[in-house]
Design an enzyme around this catalytic site. Structure first.
Site, PDB file in Angstrom:
ATOM      1  CG  ASP A   1       2.563 -11.140  11.810  1.00 18.59           C
ATOM      2  OD1 ASP A   1       3.539 -11.195  11.042  1.00 18.59           O
ATOM      3  OD2 ASP A   1       2.157 -10.084  12.321  1.00 18.59           O
TER       4      ASP A   1
ATOM      5  NE  ARG B   1      -3.226   0.370   3.107  1.00 16.25           N
ATOM      6  CZ  ARG B   1      -4.280   0.559   3.888  1.00 16.25           C
ATOM      7  NH1 ARG B   1      -4.877   1.716   3.911  1.00 16.25           N
ATOM      8  NH2 ARG B   1      -4.717  -0.406   4.645  1.00 16.25           N
TER       9      ARG B   1
ATOM     10  CB  THR C   1      -1.892   7.059  -3.456  1.00 14.89           C
ATOM     11  OG1 THR C   1      -1.326   5.738  -3.463  1.00 14.89           O
ATOM     12  CG2 THR C   1      -0.965   8.006  -4.208  1.00 14.89           C
TER      13      THR C   1
ATOM     14  CG  ASP D   1      -0.783 -10.054  10.149  1.00 14.94           C
ATOM     15  OD1 ASP D   1      -0.659  -8.863   9.844  1.00 14.94           O
ATOM     16  OD2 ASP D   1      -0.372 -10.998   9.423  1.00 14.94           O
TER      17      ASP D   1
HETATM   18  N1  URA Z   1      -5.222  -9.133   7.153  1.00 16.03           N
HETATM   19  C1  URA Z   1      -5.046  -9.988   8.177  1.00 16.03           C
HETATM   20  O1  URA Z   1      -4.089 -10.739   8.195  1.00 16.03           O
HETATM   21  N2  URA Z   1      -5.940  -9.993   9.177  1.00 16.03           N
HETATM   22  C2  URA Z   1      -7.003  -9.182   9.207  1.00 16.03           C
HETATM   23  O2  URA Z   1      -7.821  -9.250  10.144  1.00 16.03           O
HETATM   24  C3  URA Z   1      -7.181  -8.299   8.116  1.00 16.03           C
HETATM   25  C4  URA Z   1      -6.267  -8.287   7.109  1.00 16.03           C
END
Ligand code: URA
Length: 210
Positions: A204, A104, A108, A201
């Protein structure tokens, strides 16, 4: 408008609940994601075309139906999409693999492509774009746009583990021809774009980076 397919098979739901728990280790998270992707791939390939071939059993010649796994391309959105691949390949081992990397732009806030690699003859292939989390939907919509513009596959489906209503709306608005397959539709996004209740995530948790 595209269809959202909720894969509510009991085995899928059971494993997803175990994965959501914060105490699930990297090892068990990854193993369950592998099992889930195999089960989900089974559902996604339900309408794959079959061709009839002649075979010989030990007793006589007959015909049977086979799929052409080589016509399928699994397109992983880096990096979390890679967590889906091994499990899906259990079901469709002949599939080709493509990768799309996006980040990202801090100015922008738009997704910018940093990596793109697809197999050849994409116009003959059905693509399944994979990313565990359909959150804002911006990366998914951008990935599908890049795929359509650069490679023109025969068809495109999108597969995720969890979808937020916001992500579904964004992807459907941008690509009304792309069906979405998910194991759950969660409540909403938080202020940081994480899915609630979610699982954290995904990258992760798959790679053990936090
Ligand atoms: N990406 C992720 O890994 N977890 C989320 O909750 C949203 C985007």
């Amino acid at each position: 408008m595209s269809t959202v397919h909720l894969i509510d098979h009991p085995l899928v739901q059971h494993k997803l609940t175990l994965m959501r728990r914060k105490e699930a280790s990297t090892n068990s998270f990854r193993r369950m994601l592998g099992e889930l992707s195999t089960l989900m791939a089974y559902e996604l390939t339900r309408d794959m075309p079959l061709q009839e071939i002649e075979i010989e059993t030990p007793l006589e010649t007959t015909t049977g139906k086979v799929i052409d796994g080589k016509k399928l391309v699994l397109v992983s959105i880096l990096r979390a999409g890679n967590g889906f691949l091994d499990g899906m390949l259990n079901v469709v081992p002949g599939s080709r693999i493509g990768h799309i990397g996006l980040f990202r732009d801090p100015q922008t806030l738009q997704p910018v492509e940093y990596y793109y690699k697809m197999p050849d003859k994409m116009c003959e292939r059905d693509a399944i774009v994979v990313d565990p989390m359909l959150a804002t939907g911006n990366s998914a919509a951008a990935a599908v746009s890049h795929l359509k513009n650069r490679s023109q596959p025969k068809s495109i489906k999108f597969m995720c583990l969890l979808a937020a209503p916001e992500g579904i709306a964004t992807l459907q608005a941008a690509h009304p021809d792309v069906d979405i397959y998910t194991a759950a539709i969660d409540r909403q996004l938080d202020d940081h774009g994480y899915i609630l209740p979610g699982l954290g995530d995904a990258g992760d948790r798959i790679f053990g980076t936090k």
